[in-house]
Design an enzyme around this catalytic site. Structure first.
Site, PDB file in Angstrom:
ATOM      1  N   GLY A  67       0.657  -3.670  -2.361  1.00  0.00           N
ATOM      2  CA  GLY A  67      -0.798  -3.783  -2.258  1.00  0.00           C
ATOM      3  C   GLY A  67      -1.246  -4.546  -1.026  1.00  0.00           C
ATOM      4  O   GLY A  67      -2.371  -4.372  -0.548  1.00  0.00           O
ATOM      5  N   SER A  68      -0.372  -5.371  -0.485  1.00  0.00           N
ATOM      6  CA  SER A  68      -0.719  -6.122   0.728  1.00  0.00           C
ATOM      7  C   SER A  68      -0.380  -5.343   1.995  1.00  0.00           C
ATOM      8  O   SER A  68      -0.785  -5.742   3.086  1.00  0.00           O
ATOM      9  CB  SER A  68       0.019  -7.465   0.758  1.00  0.00           C
TER      10      SER A  68
ATOM     11  N   SER B 158       0.015 -11.378   2.488  1.00  0.00           N
ATOM     12  CA  SER B 158       0.588 -11.418   1.138  1.00  0.00           C
ATOM     13  C   SER B 158      -0.447 -12.026   0.211  1.00  0.00           C
ATOM     14  O   SER B 158      -0.823 -13.193   0.384  1.00  0.00           O
ATOM     15  CB  SER B 158       1.865 -12.252   1.101  1.00  0.00           C
TER      16      SER B 158
ATOM     17  N   SER C  57      -0.269 -12.961  -2.928  1.00  0.00           N
ATOM     18  CA  SER C  57       0.239 -14.147  -3.638  1.00  0.00           C
ATOM     19  C   SER C  57       0.671 -15.228  -2.652  1.00  0.00           C
ATOM     20  O   SER C  57       0.663 -16.414  -2.981  1.00  0.00           O
ATOM     21  CB  SER C  57       1.443 -13.768  -4.505  1.00  0.00           C
TER      22      SER C  57
ATOM     23  N   THR D 218       5.689 -13.486  -1.399  1.00  0.00           N
ATOM     24  CA  THR D 218       6.587 -12.321  -1.311  1.00  0.00           C
ATOM     25  C   THR D 218       7.657 -12.592  -0.265  1.00  0.00           C
ATOM     26  O   THR D 218       7.362 -12.868   0.903  1.00  0.00           O
ATOM     27  CB  THR D 218       5.751 -11.061  -0.991  1.00  0.00           C
TER      28      THR D 218
ATOM     29  N   ARG E  45      -3.281  -5.219  -5.527  1.00  0.00           N
ATOM     30  CA  ARG E  45      -3.742  -3.854  -5.227  1.00  0.00           C
ATOM     31  C   ARG E  45      -5.231  -3.680  -5.469  1.00  0.00           C
ATOM     32  O   ARG E  45      -5.816  -2.671  -5.040  1.00  0.00           O
ATOM     33  CB  ARG E  45      -2.924  -2.825  -6.028  1.00  0.00           C
TER      34      ARG E  45
ATOM     35  N   GLU F 100       1.386   2.190 -10.151  1.00  0.00           N
ATOM     36  CA  GLU F 100       1.242   0.818 -10.637  1.00  0.00           C
ATOM     37  C   GLU F 100       0.263   0.705 -11.803  1.00  0.00           C
ATOM     38  O   GLU F 100       0.464  -0.103 -12.701  1.00  0.00           O
ATOM     39  CB  GLU F 100       0.809  -0.114  -9.504  1.00  0.00           C
TER      40      GLU F 100
ATOM     41  N   HIS G 220       5.295  22.620   7.027  1.00  0.00           N
ATOM     42  CA  HIS G 220       6.530  22.970   7.718  1.00  0.00           C
ATOM     43  C   HIS G 220       7.761  22.690   6.872  1.00  0.00           C
ATOM     44  O   HIS G 220       8.877  22.799   7.370  1.00  0.00           O
ATOM     45  CB  HIS G 220       6.594  22.221   9.055  1.00  0.00           C
TER      46      HIS G 220
ATOM     47  N   LYS H 108      11.073  -9.504  -8.979  1.00  0.00           N
ATOM     48  CA  LYS H 108      10.864 -10.715  -8.177  1.00  0.00           C
ATOM     49  C   LYS H 108      11.535 -11.916  -8.846  1.00  0.00           C
ATOM     50  O   LYS H 108      12.150 -12.742  -8.180  1.00  0.00           O
ATOM     51  CB  LYS H 108       9.368 -10.974  -7.978  1.00  0.00           C
TER      52      LYS H 108
HETATM   53  C1  F6R Z   1       0.604  -5.706  -7.461  1.00  0.00           C
HETATM   54  C2  F6R Z   1       0.880  -4.993  -6.227  1.00  0.00           C
HETATM   55  C3  F6R Z   1       2.193  -5.181  -5.540  1.00  0.00           C
HETATM   56  C4  F6R Z   1       2.191  -6.403  -4.619  1.00  0.00           C
HETATM   57  C5  F6R Z   1       3.539  -6.561  -3.907  1.00  0.00           C
HETATM   58  C6  F6R Z   1       3.525  -7.682  -2.871  1.00  0.00           C
HETATM   59  O1  F6R Z   1      -0.758  -5.521  -7.795  1.00  0.00           O
HETATM   60  O2  F6R Z   1       0.053  -4.244  -5.787  1.00  0.00           O
HETATM   61  O3  F6R Z   1       2.481  -3.994  -4.832  1.00  0.00           O
HETATM   62  O4  F6R Z   1       1.156  -6.273  -3.672  1.00  0.00           O
HETATM   63  O5  F6R Z   1       4.537  -6.804  -4.853  1.00  0.00           O
HETATM   64  O6  F6R Z   1       3.010  -8.857  -3.398  1.00  0.00           O
HETATM   65  P1  F6R Z   1       1.916  -9.678  -2.578  1.00  0.00           P
HETATM   66  O7  F6R Z   1       0.782  -8.732  -2.374  1.00  0.00           O
HETATM   67  O8  F6R Z   1       1.548 -10.830  -3.439  1.00  0.00           O
HETATM   68  O9  F6R Z   1       2.581 -10.075  -1.302  1.00  0.00           O
END
Ligand code: F6R
Length: 353
Positions: free
Chosen positions: A57-58, A99, A101, A104, A151, A237, A253, A347
Site C-alpha cells: 500500500g505504500s 512506509s 507504519s 517495514t 492501503r 487484500e 502480444h 512480518k
Molecule cells: C496493508 C497494506 C500492505 C502494507 C505493506 C507495507 O493495508 O496495504 O500492503 O502497505 O505491508 O507496510 P507499510 O505500508 O506500513 O510500509
C-alpha cells in the site's frame, strides 16, 4: 436480507473501518496536498532520477507518481519494492522513502542505503522506526495521520510527493487538479456508498460479477495501468481473493492468445477493461477488437471509463470504484475487509528470526 442490501450489516462486518476510510478519501486527498506543501524541502540542482521506495500500500503511490509524471517530468520515476536500491541512486537522486507504519524492513533497509549513497531523501510515514531514523538524521519527514490501513492511505502516500515536486520547481502547481479530484470523489461516493442499492451501485454490481470468479483487470500504458494493479491488490487484500492484471497494448502480444484453454476455467474469469478518454487512439481500437475476440470465452467483460478532466481525477475515479468493489466483494465472501492476517503473520515471523 442479502449482505449487499444491508448497509448496517456491512458496517458491522467492517471492523477496521475500511468503508469509513473510503468515504473520507476525498478529504484525505485535499489534506495530503496541504501536508506536502508544508514539508521542509528546497530545490535541487542536477536532479537525475526520482525513486520511490516502499512496499504494498505504500508502494502503489509510487506507481501513481510514476504514471502521473511520465509525460510531465524531465527525469524518470522508478519504484523500488526491495531491500536494495538500484545502483544509479546517488547524490543526484531524490528518494521518497514511504512506509505507512514506518516499520517495514525492506523500506528501512532502502532508507539506510539511500543515506549511504548520499541521495536527497524525503520520508512519508506515520512514524515508526523510519520516522525516528529520519528525525535523528535531519531528513524531512511528511508525517501523515495514522489509524487507517496503509492501503486506505493512497492519498496521503502519493499526493504529498506531487506537492514536493512542485515546491522543488519540477512540476507545476497542481492544487486545481487536487481540488477537482476531491470534488469528483465527493460526488462519486454518493453513488458508491453502502446505502445505495445494488442495481444503481456500480461497485456492488462489479462485486456481484466478481463473486466466485477470478477478476482479470486490464488497464493501458498511461493512466490506467497503475489502476489495474491497484484493483488487483485491493481485491487480494480486502476480499482475500485472487485477481490478475495486465496492460494494453502489451497483453495483445501474449496474454490474449491464452484465452482458449482450459474452457471450464476461462468461464470463471471476469474481465474489466479500465478506460481513459485519453488512451492512445490505437489502443482504443484494440479494446474493441480484443473484446470481440474473447467475449464468448469468459464469464463477462465490462469496460469502465474514467471520469473527470485532470489526470489525477481520472486516475482516482477508477481507483475509487475498484476500492469500493473490493470491499463489497469481501462482504459477499463473508470476510472482514480490514485485517490482513497473512501479512501480519509474515512480518511477525520475520521479526522473530
Ligand atoms: C496493508 C497494506 C500492505 C502494507 C505493506 C507495507 O493495508 O496495504 O500492503 O502497505 O505491508 O507496510 P507499510 O505500508 O506500513 O510500509
Amino acid at each position: 436480507m442479502p449482505i449487499l442490501d444491508d448497509a448496517q450489516a456491512m458496517y458491522n462486518a467492517d471492523t477496521k473501518g475500511m468503508l469509513k476510510a473510503l468515504w473520507e478519501l476525498p478529504e484525505q486527498c485535499a489534506r495530503a496536498w496541504e501536508l506536502g506543501m508544508a514539508a521542509d524541502v528546497s530545490p535541487m540542482d542536477n536532479l537525475r532520477q526520482v525513486v520511490v521506495t516502499g512496499l504494498g500500500g505504500s508502494a502503489i503511490g509510487g506507481d501513481l507518481l510514476r504514471v502521473y509524471a511520465t509525460q510531465r517530468l524531465d527525469v524518470p520515476v522508478v519504484v523500488n519494492r526491495d531491500y536494495v536500491l538500484p545502483k544509479f541512486v546517488g547524490p543526484y537522486t531524490l528518494v521518497f522513502a514511504v512506509s505507512y507504519s514506518g516499520n517495514t524492513e525492506e523500506t528501512l533497509s532502502a532508507y539506510v542505503q539511500a543515506r549511504e549513497k548520499g541521495a536527497r531523501i524525503v520520508v512519508l510515514t506515520t512514524g515508526g522506526k523510519l520516522g525516528e531514523l529520519a528525525g535523528n538524521d535531519g531528513v524531512p519527514v511528511i508525517t501523515v495521520p495514522g489509524g487507517i490501513a496503509p492501503r486506505s492511505a493512497t492519498g496521503y502516500l502519493f499526493i504529498p510527493t506531487l506537492a514536493v515536486l512542485y515546491r522543488m520547481g519540477l512540476l507545476p502547481d497542481l492544487s486545481h487538479e487536487v481540488a477537482e479530484c476531491t470534488s469528483l470523489l465527493q460526488s462519486m461516493r454518493e453513488k458508491l456508498k453502502p446505502e445505495v442499492p445494488r442495481d444503481s451501485n456500480q461497485a456492488k454490481m462489479l462485486a456481484a460479477n466478481f463473486h466466485n470468479r477470478i477478476p482479470v483487470i486490464w488497464g493501458s500504458s498511461g493512466t490506467t495501468e497503475v489502476v489495474a494493479q491497484r484493483w488487483k491488490g485491493q481485491i487480494n487484500e480486502n476480499a482475500k481473493a485472487p485477481a490478475y492484471w495486465n496492460v494494453f497494448p502489451e497483453l495483445n502480444h501474449n496474454e490474449l492468445v491464452g484465452f482458449e484453454f482450459p474452457g471450464e476455467l476461462l468461464r470463471r474469469l471476469y474481465v474489466v477493461i479500465l478506460r481513459d478518454p485519453q488512451d492512445h487512439p490505437r489502443v482504443q481500437k484494440r479494446f474493441a477488437i480484443t473484446r470481440e475476440i474473447m467475449e464468448g470465452e469468459v464469464a463477462g467483460v465490462v469496460e469502465i471509463m474514467a471520469r473527470g478532466s485532470g489526470t489525477l481525477a481520472r486516475m482516482y475515479s477508477l481507483v475509487y470504484i475498484g476500492d469500493y468493489a473490493s470491499v463489497y466483494l469481501a462482504m459477499l465472501y463473508g470476510v472482514d475487509p480490514g485485517p490482513v492476517r497473512v501479512i501480519d503473520t509474515l512480518k511477525a515471523r520475520l521479526a522473530e528470526e
